[in-house]
Design a protein around this motif. Structure first.
Motif, PDB file in Angstrom:
ATOM      1  N   LEU A  30       0.833  -1.213   0.000  1.00 58.78           N
ATOM      2  CA  LEU A  30       0.000   0.000   0.000  1.00 58.78           C
ATOM      3  C   LEU A  30       0.860   1.253   0.000  1.00 58.78           C
ATOM      4  N   LEU A  31       1.933   1.244   0.754  1.00 54.92           N
ATOM      5  CA  LEU A  31       2.856   2.383   0.767  1.00 54.92           C
ATOM      6  C   LEU A  31       3.477   2.589  -0.616  1.00 54.92           C
ATOM      7  N   MET A  32       3.939   1.508  -1.224  1.00 56.28           N
ATOM      8  CA  MET A  32       4.535   1.613  -2.557  1.00 56.28           C
ATOM      9  C   MET A  32       3.523   2.130  -3.575  1.00 56.28           C
ATOM     10  N   ALA A  33       2.311   1.630  -3.511  1.00 53.43           N
ATOM     11  CA  ALA A  33       1.275   2.075  -4.448  1.00 53.43           C
ATOM     12  C   ALA A  33       0.910   3.537  -4.212  1.00 53.43           C
ATOM     13  N   SER A  34       0.912   3.977  -2.959  1.00 51.58           N
ATOM     14  CA  SER A  34       0.547   5.372  -2.665  1.00 51.58           C
ATOM     15  C   SER A  34       1.611   6.348  -3.151  1.00 51.58           C
ATOM     16  N   VAL A  35       2.814   5.868  -3.403  1.00 49.71           N
ATOM     17  CA  VAL A  35       3.866   6.709  -3.976  1.00 49.71           C
ATOM     18  C   VAL A  35       3.862   6.596  -5.501  1.00 49.71           C
ATOM     19  N   GLU A  36       3.783   5.372  -6.019  1.00 47.44           N
ATOM     20  CA  GLU A  36       3.948   5.125  -7.451  1.00 47.44           C
ATOM     21  C   GLU A  36       2.748   5.587  -8.284  1.00 47.44           C
ATOM     22  N   PHE A  37       1.547   5.305  -7.826  1.00 45.57           N
ATOM     23  CA  PHE A  37       0.360   5.630  -8.637  1.00 45.57           C
ATOM     24  C   PHE A  37       0.209   7.132  -8.893  1.00 45.57           C
ATOM     25  N   PRO A  38       0.321   8.003  -7.886  1.00 44.15           N
ATOM     26  CA  PRO A  38       0.216   9.446  -8.192  1.00 44.15           C
ATOM     27  C   PRO A  38       1.316   9.942  -9.134  1.00 44.15           C
ATOM     28  N   ARG A  39       2.533   9.390  -8.999  1.00 43.51           N
ATOM     29  CA  ARG A  39       3.609   9.773  -9.921  1.00 43.51           C
ATOM     30  C   ARG A  39       3.272   9.391 -11.350  1.00 43.51           C
ATOM     31  N   ALA A  40       2.778   8.171 -11.518  1.00 42.98           N
ATOM     32  CA  ALA A  40       2.433   7.695 -12.863  1.00 42.98           C
ATOM     33  C   ALA A  40       1.298   8.520 -13.451  1.00 42.98           C
ATOM     34  N   LEU A  41       0.294   8.814 -12.652  1.00 44.10           N
ATOM     35  CA  LEU A  41      -0.828   9.624 -13.125  1.00 44.10           C
ATOM     36  C   LEU A  41      -0.370  11.025 -13.508  1.00 44.10           C
ATOM     37  N   GLY A  42       0.476  11.622 -12.678  1.00 45.20           N
ATOM     38  CA  GLY A  42       0.994  12.960 -12.986  1.00 45.20           C
ATOM     39  C   GLY A  42       1.815  12.976 -14.260  1.00 45.20           C
ATOM     40  N   MET A  43       2.662  11.969 -14.437  1.00 43.98           N
ATOM     41  CA  MET A  43       3.476  11.921 -15.656  1.00 43.98           C
ATOM     42  C   MET A  43       2.591  11.701 -16.881  1.00 43.98           C
ATOM     43  N   SER A  44       1.588  10.845 -16.756  1.00 48.50           N
ATOM     44  CA  SER A  44       0.673  10.604 -17.876  1.00 48.50           C
ATOM     45  C   SER A  44      -0.013  11.895 -18.304  1.00 48.50           C
ATOM     46  N   THR A  48       0.527  14.137 -21.919  1.00 51.01           N
ATOM     47  CA  THR A  48      -0.575  14.632 -22.756  1.00 51.01           C
ATOM     48  C   THR A  48      -0.441  16.132 -22.973  1.00 51.01           C
ATOM     49  N   ARG A  49      -0.150  16.875 -21.909  1.00 51.76           N
ATOM     50  CA  ARG A  49       0.028  18.329 -22.032  1.00 51.76           C
ATOM     51  C   ARG A  49       1.196  18.669 -22.961  1.00 51.76           C
ATOM     52  N   ALA A  50       2.279  17.930 -22.832  1.00 55.43           N
ATOM     53  CA  ALA A  50       3.452  18.190 -23.678  1.00 55.43           C
ATOM     54  C   ALA A  50       3.130  17.930 -25.146  1.00 55.43           C
ATOM     55  N   ALA A  51       2.436  16.846 -25.431  1.00 56.04           N
ATOM     56  CA  ALA A  51       2.069  16.541 -26.820  1.00 56.04           C
ATOM     57  C   ALA A  51       1.133  17.611 -27.378  1.00 56.04           C
ATOM     58  N   ARG A  52       0.196  18.073 -26.567  1.00 57.48           N
ATOM     59  CA  ARG A  52      -0.716  19.134 -27.020  1.00 57.48           C
ATOM     60  C   ARG A  52       0.022  20.454 -27.218  1.00 57.48           C
ATOM     61  N   THR A  53       1.010  20.708 -26.396  1.00 58.36           N
ATOM     62  CA  THR A  53       1.818  21.925 -26.557  1.00 58.36           C
ATOM     63  C   THR A  53       2.570  21.888 -27.880  1.00 58.36           C
ATOM     64  N   VAL A  54       3.182  20.749 -28.178  1.00 55.54           N
ATOM     65  CA  VAL A  54       3.874  20.592 -29.463  1.00 55.54           C
ATOM     66  C   VAL A  54       2.892  20.816 -30.604  1.00 55.54           C
ATOM     67  N   THR A 159       5.167   2.472 -20.635  1.00 55.63           N
ATOM     68  CA  THR A 159       5.385   3.548 -21.605  1.00 55.63           C
ATOM     69  C   THR A 159       4.069   4.271 -21.833  1.00 55.63           C
ATOM     70  N   PHE A 160       4.122   5.595 -21.762  1.00 57.60           N
ATOM     71  CA  PHE A 160       2.944   6.400 -22.060  1.00 57.60           C
ATOM     72  C   PHE A 160       3.030   6.835 -23.517  1.00 57.60           C
ATOM     73  N   GLU A 161       1.990   6.519 -24.273  1.00 54.93           N
ATOM     74  CA  GLU A 161       1.959   6.869 -25.694  1.00 54.93           C
ATOM     75  C   GLU A 161       0.742   7.733 -25.976  1.00 54.93           C
ATOM     76  N   ARG A 162       0.951   8.793 -26.733  1.00 57.76           N
ATOM     77  CA  ARG A 162      -0.151   9.673 -27.107  1.00 57.76           C
ATOM     78  C   ARG A 162      -0.109   9.897 -28.613  1.00 57.76           C
ATOM     79  N   SER A 163      -1.287   9.923 -29.223  1.00 56.58           N
ATOM     80  CA  SER A 163      -1.429  10.267 -30.634  1.00 56.58           C
ATOM     81  C   SER A 163      -2.552  11.286 -30.706  1.00 56.58           C
ATOM     82  N   ILE A 164      -2.196  12.519 -31.008  1.00 55.92           N
ATOM     83  CA  ILE A 164      -3.154  13.622 -30.933  1.00 55.92           C
ATOM     84  C   ILE A 164      -3.308  14.298 -32.284  1.00 55.92           C
ATOM     85  N   PRO A 165      -4.510  14.225 -32.879  1.00 57.10           N
ATOM     86  CA  PRO A 165      -4.762  15.003 -34.101  1.00 57.10           C
ATOM     87  C   PRO A 165      -5.038  16.460 -33.715  1.00 57.10           C
ATOM     88  N   TRP A 166      -4.583  17.389 -34.550  1.00 62.95           N
ATOM     89  CA  TRP A 166      -4.703  18.804 -34.199  1.00 62.95           C
ATOM     90  C   TRP A 166      -4.936  19.623 -35.464  1.00 62.95           C
TER      91      TRP A 166
END
Length: 191
Positions: A30-44, A48-54, A159-166
């Protein structure tokens, strides 16, 4: 023998240690998950924000200096490091193929990824761009997530993968349509 069994039955020494030994692995997970999951969600979310910025910067005709575009994406993704990200930017055109509309690559740019060749079919046009001679961008970004706790085999290779049409916002006028011509590429053909 009966005296030994009676003594064992009423002896409570070591119960707390036994209970802790049974509960500790669950608490550690539970301790490991409480550290890892928010980090993964934040990076995800930041990927997405970085791809949209590009996408937004290139769509405004800012594709001339891709290093600046990539630096802006890295700033948006902070505090996460996306320096190892695979980034592919595709300028696409929509063409009528009989009664269907299909997309093709007009020009592409890649940074640590593989650029698609001009003329390669991308498949069916996204609904927002489903009209003949429409022009749009596709940003494909792939970032490996650095796991802190690799207790589980499946968590080591995320790996987080994004494909964004713009949509193209400002670009060169080619064949009467605004379009982005990426560095080293050519404009979309008329047909």
């Amino acid at each position: 023998m009966n005296a030994l069994l009676r003594r064992f039955r009423w002896n409570h020494d070591g119960i707390a240690a036994t209970e802790f030994a049974l509960i500790a692995p669950i608490l550690i997970l539970l301790l490991m998950a409480s550290v890892e999951f928010p980090r993964a969600l934040g990076m995800s979310q930041n990927v997405t924000r970085a791809a949209r910025t590009v996408a937004d910067l290139v769509a405004r005709g800012g594709g001339a200096d891709m290093d600046d575009v990539y630096a802006a994406a890295a700033a948006v993704a902070a505090p996460y490091d996306i320096s190892g990200a695979d980034l592919v930017i595709i300028s696409a055109g929509v063409y009528k193929n009989g009664t269907a509309l299909s997309s093709k690559v007009c020009s592409a740019y890649a940074r640590k990824g593989t650029a698609k060749k001009a003329g390669v079919a991308l498949g069916e046009a996204p609904p927002a761009f489903a009209k003949d001679k429409a022009r749009y961008l596709v940003i494909e970004m792939s970032v490996r997530y650095p796991v802190i706790f690799s207790a589980f085999p499946y968590s080591r290779d995320i790996t987080f993968e994004r494909s964004i049409p713009w949509p193209v916002r400002q670009g060169d006028s080619v064949n009467g349509d605004a379009e982005i011509v990426l560095p080293g590429g050519n404009a979309c053909p008329k047909t």
